[in-house]
Design a protein around this motif. Structure first.
Motif, PDB file in Angstrom:
ATOM      1  N   VAL A  39       0.873  -1.186   0.000  1.00  0.00           N
ATOM      2  CA  VAL A  39       0.000   0.000   0.000  1.00  0.00           C
ATOM      3  C   VAL A  39       0.907   1.232   0.000  1.00  0.00           C
ATOM      4  N   ASP A  40       0.327   2.418  -0.285  1.00  0.00           N
ATOM      5  CA  ASP A  40       1.124   3.646  -0.258  1.00  0.00           C
ATOM      6  C   ASP A  40       1.498   4.002   1.174  1.00  0.00           C
ATOM      7  N   TYR A  41       2.688   4.554   1.320  1.00  0.00           N
ATOM      8  CA  TYR A  41       3.175   5.007   2.623  1.00  0.00           C
ATOM      9  C   TYR A  41       2.389   6.249   3.041  1.00  0.00           C
ATOM     10  N   ASN A  42       2.173   6.388   4.324  1.00  0.00           N
ATOM     11  CA  ASN A  42       1.453   7.538   4.882  1.00  0.00           C
ATOM     12  C   ASN A  42      -0.009   7.590   4.440  1.00  0.00           C
ATOM     13  N   ASP A  43      -0.544   6.468   3.966  1.00  0.00           N
ATOM     14  CA  ASP A  43      -1.949   6.403   3.549  1.00  0.00           C
ATOM     15  C   ASP A  43      -2.666   5.397   4.465  1.00  0.00           C
ATOM     16  N   GLU A  81      15.944   4.689   2.680  1.00  0.00           N
ATOM     17  CA  GLU A  81      16.589   4.573   1.372  1.00  0.00           C
ATOM     18  C   GLU A  81      15.832   5.337   0.282  1.00  0.00           C
ATOM     19  N   SER A  82      14.538   5.545   0.479  1.00  0.00           N
ATOM     20  CA  SER A  82      13.729   6.186  -0.572  1.00  0.00           C
ATOM     21  C   SER A  82      13.632   7.695  -0.381  1.00  0.00           C
ATOM     22  N   GLY A  83      14.620   8.308   0.234  1.00  0.00           N
ATOM     23  CA  GLY A  83      14.625   9.769   0.270  1.00  0.00           C
ATOM     24  C   GLY A  83      14.381  10.381   1.631  1.00  0.00           C
ATOM     25  N   VAL A  84      14.456   9.606   2.693  1.00  0.00           N
ATOM     26  CA  VAL A  84      14.287  10.122   4.061  1.00  0.00           C
ATOM     27  C   VAL A  84      12.923  10.815   4.199  1.00  0.00           C
ATOM     28  N   ILE A  85      11.873  10.012   4.154  1.00  0.00           N
ATOM     29  CA  ILE A  85      10.501  10.531   4.253  1.00  0.00           C
ATOM     30  C   ILE A  85       9.886  10.052   5.570  1.00  0.00           C
ATOM     31  N   PRO A  86       9.667  10.966   6.518  1.00  0.00           N
ATOM     32  CA  PRO A  86       9.120  10.545   7.813  1.00  0.00           C
ATOM     33  C   PRO A  86       7.631  10.189   7.721  1.00  0.00           C
ATOM     34  N   ALA A  87       7.217   9.263   8.576  1.00  0.00           N
ATOM     35  CA  ALA A  87       5.789   8.953   8.700  1.00  0.00           C
ATOM     36  C   ALA A  87       5.083  10.130   9.362  1.00  0.00           C
ATOM     37  N   ASP A  88       3.845  10.399   8.941  1.00  0.00           N
ATOM     38  CA  ASP A  88       3.000  11.359   9.667  1.00  0.00           C
ATOM     39  C   ASP A  88       2.647  10.729  11.008  1.00  0.00           C
ATOM     40  N   PRO A  89       2.621  11.543  12.082  1.00  0.00           N
ATOM     41  CA  PRO A  89       2.272  10.987  13.394  1.00  0.00           C
ATOM     42  C   PRO A  89       0.912  10.286  13.390  1.00  0.00           C
ATOM     43  N   GLU A  90      -0.081  10.865  12.703  1.00  0.00           N
ATOM     44  CA  GLU A  90      -1.422  10.245  12.684  1.00  0.00           C
ATOM     45  C   GLU A  90      -1.369   8.889  11.971  1.00  0.00           C
ATOM     46  N   TYR A  91      -0.462   8.779  11.024  1.00  0.00           N
ATOM     47  CA  TYR A  91      -0.334   7.522  10.272  1.00  0.00           C
ATOM     48  C   TYR A  91       0.117   6.394  11.194  1.00  0.00           C
ATOM     49  N   LEU A  92       1.234   6.618  11.908  1.00  0.00           N
ATOM     50  CA  LEU A  92       1.742   5.546  12.763  1.00  0.00           C
ATOM     51  C   LEU A  92       0.777   5.247  13.908  1.00  0.00           C
ATOM     52  N   ARG A  93       0.189   6.300  14.481  1.00  0.00           N
ATOM     53  CA  ARG A  93      -0.780   6.057  15.567  1.00  0.00           C
ATOM     54  C   ARG A  93      -2.000   5.329  15.033  1.00  0.00           C
ATOM     55  N   GLY A  94      -2.405   5.692  13.824  1.00  0.00           N
ATOM     56  CA  GLY A  94      -3.545   5.015  13.198  1.00  0.00           C
ATOM     57  C   GLY A  94      -3.230   3.556  12.904  1.00  0.00           C
ATOM     58  N   ALA A 133      19.203   5.947  18.594  1.00  0.00           N
ATOM     59  CA  ALA A 133      19.467   7.380  18.787  1.00  0.00           C
ATOM     60  C   ALA A 133      19.648   8.185  17.507  1.00  0.00           C
ATOM     61  N   ARG A 134      19.555   7.566  16.348  1.00  0.00           N
ATOM     62  CA  ARG A 134      19.804   8.266  15.088  1.00  0.00           C
ATOM     63  C   ARG A 134      18.911   9.512  14.919  1.00  0.00           C
ATOM     64  N   THR A 135      17.667   9.419  15.374  1.00  0.00           N
ATOM     65  CA  THR A 135      16.739  10.548  15.154  1.00  0.00           C
ATOM     66  C   THR A 135      16.666  11.486  16.355  1.00  0.00           C
ATOM     67  N   GLY A 136      17.516  11.265  17.357  1.00  0.00           N
ATOM     68  CA  GLY A 136      17.495  12.147  18.527  1.00  0.00           C
ATOM     69  C   GLY A 136      16.678  11.606  19.686  1.00  0.00           C
ATOM     70  N   SER A 137      16.026  10.457  19.494  1.00  0.00           N
ATOM     71  CA  SER A 137      15.492   9.694  20.632  1.00  0.00           C
ATOM     72  C   SER A 137      16.009   8.269  20.450  1.00  0.00           C
ATOM     73  N   MET A 138      16.015   7.499  21.528  1.00  0.00           N
ATOM     74  CA  MET A 138      16.619   6.166  21.423  1.00  0.00           C
ATOM     75  C   MET A 138      16.012   5.388  20.263  1.00  0.00           C
ATOM     76  N   PHE A 139      14.667   5.442  20.150  1.00  0.00           N
ATOM     77  CA  PHE A 139      13.972   4.826  19.025  1.00  0.00           C
ATOM     78  C   PHE A 139      13.005   5.842  18.440  1.00  0.00           C
ATOM     79  N   ALA A 140      12.728   5.752  17.146  1.00  0.00           N
ATOM     80  CA  ALA A 140      11.788   6.690  16.537  1.00  0.00           C
ATOM     81  C   ALA A 140      10.404   6.540  17.160  1.00  0.00           C
ATOM     82  N   PHE A 141      10.047   5.327  17.613  1.00  0.00           N
ATOM     83  CA  PHE A 141       8.685   5.166  18.156  1.00  0.00           C
ATOM     84  C   PHE A 141       8.492   6.003  19.419  1.00  0.00           C
ATOM     85  N   HIS A 142       9.575   6.371  20.090  1.00  0.00           N
ATOM     86  CA  HIS A 142       9.456   7.279  21.240  1.00  0.00           C
ATOM     87  C   HIS A 142       8.957   8.653  20.791  1.00  0.00           C
ATOM     88  N   HIS A 143       9.474   9.154  19.675  1.00  0.00           N
ATOM     89  CA  HIS A 143       9.006  10.446  19.137  1.00  0.00           C
ATOM     90  C   HIS A 143       7.509  10.404  18.882  1.00  0.00           C
TER      91      HIS A 143
END
Ligand code: PLP
Length: 390
Positions: free
Chosen positions: A168-172, A195-208, A230-240
């Protein structure tokens, strides 16, 4: 020196450059030339090159024993697992997050294979095996992870691939909802498409996605191979994001460049494997485990703050440069969308002593060691500015 083409498979496009040693975010070649390393071994370098405590941890373990196999207890592995589980626990967006158990392997693709197997095993009791994945994803090169990867170029010539992956499409979020059926057992996504251009998930997307997984009894598998440790400034991105995954996969930064991958699982997924279900000869190798423990121990609030600050300086310095359309990402995982091909910019930066990477045809990717200094960030910005203005 022999020619690079004499004995090696020609599956990589290598720069005509080799290094003799490094220190922190700097590398040196045989001619004594210094390079500022904003590739960081492709986002693997957390503590930089030749970090004294890491070198000591590796040397100490190598001097005692390198390998005994998982037929025995491995204290370094147990320690690395405890440190990872503790580091996974956080309160974010008013929620207590965390994972409970660790399986160690040797790479990102292996960690994702384990995630796929754990999801299928759990689904097998109710006849479910399909995993929802996204276009433009990257999960690895072994057949299972490759089948889950949303880049047709990487599939070409390697079929038939394992079945059961639904793209499926990302962020959809609506597309993910529509893709669930009575055969679905899990959703596998990256919190940031690396790898596909550093595209972050929308917060509503991951929570959804988390809500969808709870509602339909699916496992939420997060591929944090690039974003974790720690790459994104928190130990894991899911913390953000304040999202509780069932499984998180790690690799790149985990042992500062020694081969190591890990799967962290919460209570819904951890019982999935029983003795004999899955394993690895080298997984959780004592030397790699000692390195991982040293890395995780070195990540404290100060370093996380450091990653966020250096990342913010890079974003602020990059955004106004000529030819920069957009800067995406978080912490020290940044994508710079350009109005021109990234390849020539990568080469020109290297000629001026700065190592950077691309992520797709027109995106520069910056993934320096997490310990990169403010002065080094300024130096890198000056080089990129010079190259883009030329
Ligand atoms: C690099 C990467 C992988 C593959 O890791 P390997 O160690 O090369 O197998 C998988 N997923 C993501 C998100 C990655 O960035």
């Amino acid at each position: 020196m022999t020619d690079e083409r004499d004995y090696l498979f020609q599956n990589y496009v290598r720069a005509p450059l080799a290094f003799t040693h490094g220190r922190g975010a700097r590398l040196y070649d045989a001619a004594g030339r210094e390079y500022l390393d904003f590739i960081g071994g492709i986002a693997t370098s957390c503590l930089g090159h030749a970090h004294p405590r890491l070198v000591a941890a590796i040397a100490d373990q190598a001097g005692r024993y390198i390998h005994v196999s998982n037929l025995f207890r491995i204290p370094e592995q147990e320690r690395a697992a405890r440190l990872l589980v503790e580091a996974s626990r956080a309160t974010a967006h008013g929620r207590k997050l965390g994972l409970d158990r660790v399986f160690f392997c040797n790479s990102g693709t292996e960690a994702n294979e384990a995630a796929i197997k754990i999801a299928r095993k759990r689904g097998s009791t109710s006849g479910r095996h399909e995993i929802i994945v996204t276009h433009k994803s990257f999960h690895g090169r072994t057949l299972g992870s490759l089948a889950a990867t949303g880049n047709p170029r990487y599939h070409q010539g390697f079929g038939p691939l394992p079945e059961g992956f639904v793209f499926v499409d990302y962020n959809d979020l609506a597309a993910a909802h529509a893709a669930v059926n009575d055969k679905t057992c899990a959703v596998l996504v990256e919190p940031v498409l690396g790898e596909s251009g550093v595209i972050p998930a929308d917060p509503e997307y991951l929570r959804g996605l988390e809500a969808l997984c709870r509602e339909r009894d699916l496992l939420l598998l997060l591929d944090e191979v690039q974003t974790g440790v720690a790459r994104t400034g928190s130990m894991f991105a899911f913390h953000h994001y304040g999202v509780q995954p069932d499984v998180v996969t790690l690799a790149k930064g985990l042992a500062n460049g020694l081969p190591m991958g890990a799967l962290l699982a919460g209570e819904r997924a951890a019982p999935g494997f029983v003795p004999g279900d899955h394993g690895s000869t080298f997984g959780g190798n004592p030397v790699a485990a000692a390195a991982a423990a040293a890395v995780v121990e070195a990540i404290d609030d100060e370093l996380l703050e450091h990653v966020s600050s250096r990342g913010a300086e890079l974003v602020a310095g990059l955004a106004p440069l000529p030819g920069v359309r957009l800067v995406r990402g978080r912490g020290l995982l940044l994508g710079v969308e350009l109005d021109r091909p990234a390849g020539a910019v990568v080469d020109a930066c290297r000629e001026r002593g700065l190592l950077v990477l691309s992520a797709g045809p027109d995106v520069l990717r910056l993934t320096p060691p997490l310990v990169v200094t403010a002065a080094e960030v300024e130096q890198a910005l000056a080089v990129i500015g010079e190259v883009l203005s030329a």
